[in-house]
Design a protein around this motif. Structure first.
Motif, PDB file in Angstrom:
ATOM      1  N   ILE A 168       7.470  -6.516   2.811  1.00 37.01           N
ATOM      2  CA  ILE A 168       6.684  -7.764   3.284  1.00 37.01           C
ATOM      3  C   ILE A 168       7.146  -9.111   3.713  1.00 37.01           C
ATOM      4  CG2 ILE A 168       4.961  -9.259   2.987  1.00 37.01           C
ATOM      5  CD1 ILE A 168       3.526  -7.737   1.511  1.00 37.01           C
ATOM      6  N   ALA A 169       8.236  -9.733   3.084  1.00 35.73           N
ATOM      7  CA  ALA A 169       9.262 -10.329   3.314  1.00 35.73           C
ATOM      8  C   ALA A 169      10.128 -10.184   4.667  1.00 35.73           C
ATOM      9  CB  ALA A 169      10.131 -10.526   2.364  1.00 35.73           C
ATOM     10  N   ARG A 170      10.159  -8.566   4.794  1.00 36.69           N
ATOM     11  CA  ARG A 170      11.578  -8.419   5.815  1.00 36.69           C
ATOM     12  C   ARG A 170      11.060  -8.078   6.908  1.00 36.69           C
ATOM     13  NH1 ARG A 170      16.260  -5.330   2.679  1.00 36.69           N
ATOM     14  NH2 ARG A 170      16.625  -6.326   0.943  1.00 36.69           N
ATOM     15  N   GLY A 171       9.464  -8.502   6.563  1.00 46.07           N
ATOM     16  CA  GLY A 171       9.074  -7.776   8.344  1.00 46.07           C
ATOM     17  C   GLY A 171       7.751  -6.546   8.523  1.00 46.07           C
ATOM     18  N   VAL A 172       7.918  -6.121   7.282  1.00 45.32           N
ATOM     19  CA  VAL A 172       7.201  -4.285   7.309  1.00 45.32           C
ATOM     20  C   VAL A 172       5.793  -5.136   8.206  1.00 45.32           C
ATOM     21  CG1 VAL A 172       6.371  -4.384   5.282  1.00 45.32           C
ATOM     22  CG2 VAL A 172       6.879  -2.409   6.862  1.00 45.32           C
ATOM     23  N   THR A 173       5.359  -4.005   8.926  1.00 46.27           N
ATOM     24  CA  THR A 173       4.020  -4.315   9.071  1.00 46.27           C
ATOM     25  C   THR A 173       3.294  -3.102   8.406  1.00 46.27           C
ATOM     26  OG1 THR A 173       5.263  -3.360  11.620  1.00 46.27           O
ATOM     27  CG2 THR A 173       2.384  -3.208  10.548  1.00 46.27           C
ATOM     28  N   ASP A 174       2.635  -2.134   7.144  1.00 46.47           N
ATOM     29  CA  ASP A 174       2.221  -2.158   6.641  1.00 46.47           C
ATOM     30  C   ASP A 174       3.066  -1.395   5.809  1.00 46.47           C
ATOM     31  OD1 ASP A 174      -1.091  -0.119   6.871  1.00 46.47           O
ATOM     32  OD2 ASP A 174      -0.207  -1.282   5.362  1.00 46.47           O
ATOM     33  N   TYR A 175       2.403  -0.497   4.527  1.00 44.20           N
ATOM     34  CA  TYR A 175       3.625  -0.473   3.242  1.00 44.20           C
ATOM     35  C   TYR A 175       2.024   0.820   2.461  1.00 44.20           C
ATOM     36  CZ  TYR A 175       5.069   0.044  -1.668  1.00 44.20           C
ATOM     37  OH  TYR A 175       5.572   0.780  -2.910  1.00 44.20           O
ATOM     38  N   LEU A 176       2.461   2.061   2.325  1.00 43.07           N
ATOM     39  CA  LEU A 176       1.682   2.794   1.972  1.00 43.07           C
ATOM     40  C   LEU A 176       2.400   3.911   1.434  1.00 43.07           C
ATOM     41  CD1 LEU A 176      -1.106   4.683   2.371  1.00 43.07           C
ATOM     42  CD2 LEU A 176      -0.311   5.718   4.571  1.00 43.07           C
ATOM     43  N   GLN A 177       1.854   4.289   0.130  1.00 43.27           N
ATOM     44  CA  GLN A 177       2.637   5.208  -1.051  1.00 43.27           C
ATOM     45  C   GLN A 177       1.745   6.563  -0.729  1.00 43.27           C
ATOM     46  OE1 GLN A 177       2.335   2.880  -4.599  1.00 43.27           O
ATOM     47  NE2 GLN A 177       4.121   4.548  -5.589  1.00 43.27           N
ATOM     48  N   LYS A 178       3.125   7.423  -1.125  1.00 43.13           N
ATOM     49  CA  LYS A 178       2.505   8.839  -0.535  1.00 43.13           C
ATOM     50  C   LYS A 178       1.216   8.522  -1.903  1.00 43.13           C
ATOM     51  CE  LYS A 178       7.123   9.861   1.813  1.00 43.13           C
ATOM     52  NZ  LYS A 178       8.362  10.838   1.209  1.00 43.13           N
ATOM     53  N   GLY A 179       0.455  10.266  -1.735  1.00 44.53           N
ATOM     54  CA  GLY A 179      -0.705  10.765  -2.831  1.00 44.53           C
ATOM     55  C   GLY A 179      -0.500  12.463  -2.703  1.00 44.53           C
ATOM     56  N   THR A 180      -1.228  12.393  -2.891  1.00 40.55           N
ATOM     57  CA  THR A 180      -1.440  14.628  -2.508  1.00 40.55           C
ATOM     58  C   THR A 180      -2.380  14.624  -1.910  1.00 40.55           C
ATOM     59  OG1 THR A 180      -2.572  13.806  -5.073  1.00 40.55           O
ATOM     60  CG2 THR A 180      -0.281  14.314  -5.030  1.00 40.55           C
TER      61      THR A 180
END
Length: 772
Positions: free
Chosen positions: A116-128
């Motif tokens: 977020i600090a570096r300017g990511v648009t979104d963050y999503l963790q891989k699931g199953t």
């Protein structure tokens, strides 16, 4: 005039959420080719608009970006060479608004925060499961849509909204495609209401057909039209704008849109009428107002009727004078000084002053003075507003007096003293001149008067015990809520009471329960004498009295307990004295006689008598020690366990026993009594474990332990060993472990015998307060 090449684009998309293109180009970077290929396939199946290209590392992804155009980047985090965050940073250097989604299987809050600090648009963790890809597709589309909207918003902000004027854009036929917030504010039409309609909705009827024909001829010829237009808002109110309409051409030079920029000049045309309306409002407003000249001594040049009503002075009596004539002996000179300083600095200021009316009565006045400037910014007047805050000041005085009286209530030593103080406080601080404090009497099941003011006795005579269960006083007490009776003789609940007196001089009453302790009753000969503020302050006093009563009760209980402890300690001291003198004396005689007997004859009975006398001496010593322990309270101070244990080991007969310690804590304890704990436990271990026993003493999270590798204590005896007189040795007194428990109890600790994996006893002391 040449056509204005204002925007070479269509305007309709800018008014709604941006539509996505038919093909959405995605760059997916993941160092696992199979997973990247699977992700691409599922995403493209999920939404046919999505077209996914994959790269197996971040540097390859950067090469793709240099040669192709993408709408969004989806990147893994944990990749060799350059990880996802480094890739994000590299992308942001060249593409500051390109949507970038960090899609990772090894994420964490720290990674998310850094992204977020570096300017990511979104963050999503891989699931199953495949559901994660539907979520990812949705995040991608949302990110792209948000990016396009941001682009359009910046365009609007720079080109339109920064203008600060009412602006609308139409197509060539005059259909509105966009309006800015200023348009909505000016016209009353929302964007949704205006878009799709024409500016004809604003027509006021003030302009003829020829006016509009000339306007259209100008702009369709490619020229800019300028003029004044009278329009009508949605609410039907007319307003005047200075309007400029310019054509906007496309790449071919054809007119595609028209932009209208409007400056509201209604205020300029209404200024004179507004001034007249303002003066009329000043005359009739209920707030006292004053206008003072800005020149020397600031004489008043205008006052309104509300000022005359507040002060008692007429306009003729005050004009030309400085307002200081309202000041007097009780006026705070510091507040006046602050007001004068603000005037000299051309600043606004608000102060609270004690002022005087024409008839000499005082009132608290909240005065606000502000400088008034003309259109050129030249100071011309000072505006002063006044507000009578006498009632508020009186409430503050009563509350402050109540707070001051609280200390006196808590210093009272008896319930009766609290009642007397409570009645005085209600009279002096709350202005409840006639009041009675009643305590509930369990034996009589009635409210018994304990204290009353002279005014209460003058009004109703000597207060009587309230036994009537139907009385409003009894119901107020049982309900536990304050109750106001505005007119005693007009209240049906009062009439239902057996104690109702139609000739009573009481007009109104206020009932204030003192918790379960009783009831404070305030009364007045006038009706509706108690307002909501009286109720609030009365409840504060009642609650304070209740707390003070409970404090006295607790104090009395503590005193009773202290007296009982003193009595017990005296008995113990007397017992110790008896044991010390009356038992030791004959024991000493017996020991002396035994010595003489040994000199005169050689008998096999002598050693048995000697051991019996030694045991009696040991019993007396332990009994005295136990008695003193029970009579002495613990006096805790910081004690270093390691130092104390080392000292105790040196003072106990330990033969060949070994000591193992694991101590580094400091606890709060009575050092001399804690020393007895360790000495008794060490002595117990040596006596029962033999001369070669090993004693281990160490810290616990909640205390400490003393263990040995001796024969241990059977589980059935682990409680009994702490009882007075219990011992497994013929020579034992049975007091040692009982003394340990007595000392632990005196400190508020808990001592237990715990099971151990090996043989031996393990004493655990918990509930200890650590000093470190």
């Amino acid at each position: 005039m040449e056509p204005t090449n204002y925007w070479n684009c269509r305007f309709r998309p800018m008014t709604t959420v941006s539509e996505l293109p038919e093909t959405v180009r995605i760059l997916h970077v993941d160092d696992e080719p199979d997973l990247a290929e699977l992700t691409a396939e599922i995403l493209e199946r999920h939404d046919e608009r999505l077209s996914v290209e994959t790269a197996t590392n971040a540097r390859e992804g950067l090469e793709y970006l240099s040669g192709k155009t993408f709408d969004c980047i989806v990147s893994d985090y944990d990749m060799p060479g350059m990880d996802g965050l480094e890739f994000l940073e590299a992308v942001r250097k060249e593409y500051d608004d390109l949507p970038f989604i960090l899609y990772t299987g090894k994420g964490s809050e720290e990674v998310a925060s850094e992204a977020i600090a570096r300017g990511v648009t979104d963050y999503l963790q891989k699931g199953t499961g495949t559901e994660q890809y539907a979520l990812l597709a949705n995040r991608i589309l949302n990110a792209i849509e948000a990016s396009r909207n941001r682009h359009h918003r910046r365009l609007f902000q720079n080109a339109v909204e920064a203008a600060g004027h009412s602006i609308y854009i139409t197509d060539q036929q005059g259909t509105i495609e966009y309006v800015n917030p200023a348009f909505e504010e000016t016209t009353g039409y929302t964007a949704a209401e205006a878009i799709g309609r024409t500016p004809r909705m604003l027509k006021s009827g003030e302009h003829d057909r020829a006016f509009y024909e000339e306007l259209w001829e100008t702009i369709l010829a490619g020229d800019t039209w300028h003029g004044e237009v009278t329009n009508t808002t949605k609410d039907g109110e007319q307003y005047v704008v200075d309007q400029t309409i310019a054509p906007v051409v496309d790449d071919t030079g054809a007119i595609s849109h028209l932009i209208a920029i409007n400056t509201d000049i209604t205020a300029q045309k209404r200024r004179k009428r507004d001034r007249e309306s303002l003066w009329k409002a000043i005359e009739t407003v209920h707030t006292p107002l004053v206008l003072a000249d800005h020149r020397e001594d600031n004489p008043m040049v205008y006052v309104n009727e509300a000022f005359e009503e507040l002060t008692g002075y007429t306009e003729d009596e005050v004009l030309g004078r400085n307002c200081r004539f309202l000041q007097g002996e009780k006026t705070d000179p510091e507040a006046v000084s602050r007001l004068r300083e603000a005037i000299e600095n051309e600043e606004s200021a608000t102060v609270e002053l004690r002022n005087y009316r024409k008839d000499g009565t005082t009132f608290w006045n909240e005065v606000t003075v502000s400088p008034v400037y003309d259109e050129d910014g030249t100071l011309v007047r000072y505006l002063g507003t006044q507000r009578d805050i006498t009632d508020r000041k009186e409430r503050e005085r009563r509350l402050d007096a109540l707070n001051q009286a609280t200390r006196e209530l808590f210093l009272a030593e008896t319930r009766e003293e609290i009642a007397e103080i409570g009645a005085e406080v209600a009279r002096d601080c709350l202005d409840f001149e006639a009041n009675v404090v009643n305590f509930y009497d369990d034996e009589q099941s009635a409210l018994r008067p304990v204290a009353a003011t002279e005014a209460a006795r003058d009004l109703v005579g000597d207060p009587s015990t309230l036994k009537d269960e139907k009385s409003i006083a009894r119901r107020a007490y049982e309900r536990g809520d304050a109750l106001t009776v505005e007119d005693v003789h007009d209240d049906p609940d009062v009439h239902d009471s057996d104690t109702y007196d139609p000739d009573s001089p009481v007009g109104s009453e206020l009932y204030l329960p003192l918790g379960e302790e009783g009831l404070l009753v305030a009364c007045s000969p006038t009706t509706a004498a108690f307002d909501q503020h009286d109720v609030v302050l009365g409840e504060i006093l009642a609650e304070t009295i209740d707390v003070a009563l409970h404090q006295v009760e607790r104090t009395e209980q503590l005193r009773d307990r202290e007296r009982e402890l003193t009595r017990q300690n005296d008995c113990l001291e007397e017992f110790a004295s008896i044991v010390s003198h009356d038992l030791r004396s004959p024991l000493s005689v017996a020991e002396g006689r035994l010595s003489l007997l040994e000199e005169e004859c050689d008998s096999s009975h002598v050693p048995h008598i000697d051991r019996a006398l030694d045991r009696m001496g040991g019993l007396i010593e332990d009994l005295l020690r136990l008695t003193r322990e029970r009579a002495t309270a613990a006096d805790p101070e910081p004690v270093d366990l390691a130092e104390l244990v080392d000292s105790c080991w040196k003072t106990v007969e330990t033969a060949d026993a070994a000591l193992v310690t694991d101590l580094d804590r400091t606890i709060y304890a009575d050092e001399s009594r804690l020393r007895q704990v360790f000495e008794n436990l060490v002595r117990n271990a040596v006596e029962h474990g033999g001369d070669a026993v090993t004693v281990a003493i160490g810290d616990r999270e909640d205390g400490f332990y003393v263990a040995d590798d001796g024969p241990g204590i059977p589980e059935t005896d682990r409680e009994a060993v702490f009882e007075t007189g219990y011992s497994t040795r013929d020579a034992g007194t049975g007091f040692g472990l009982n003394i340990v428990r007595e000392i632990a109890d005196a400190h508020g600790w808990d001592v237990r015998i715990k099971e151990t994996a090996e043989d031996g006893a393990r004493f655990v002391i918990t509930g200890v307060e650590f000093a470190d």
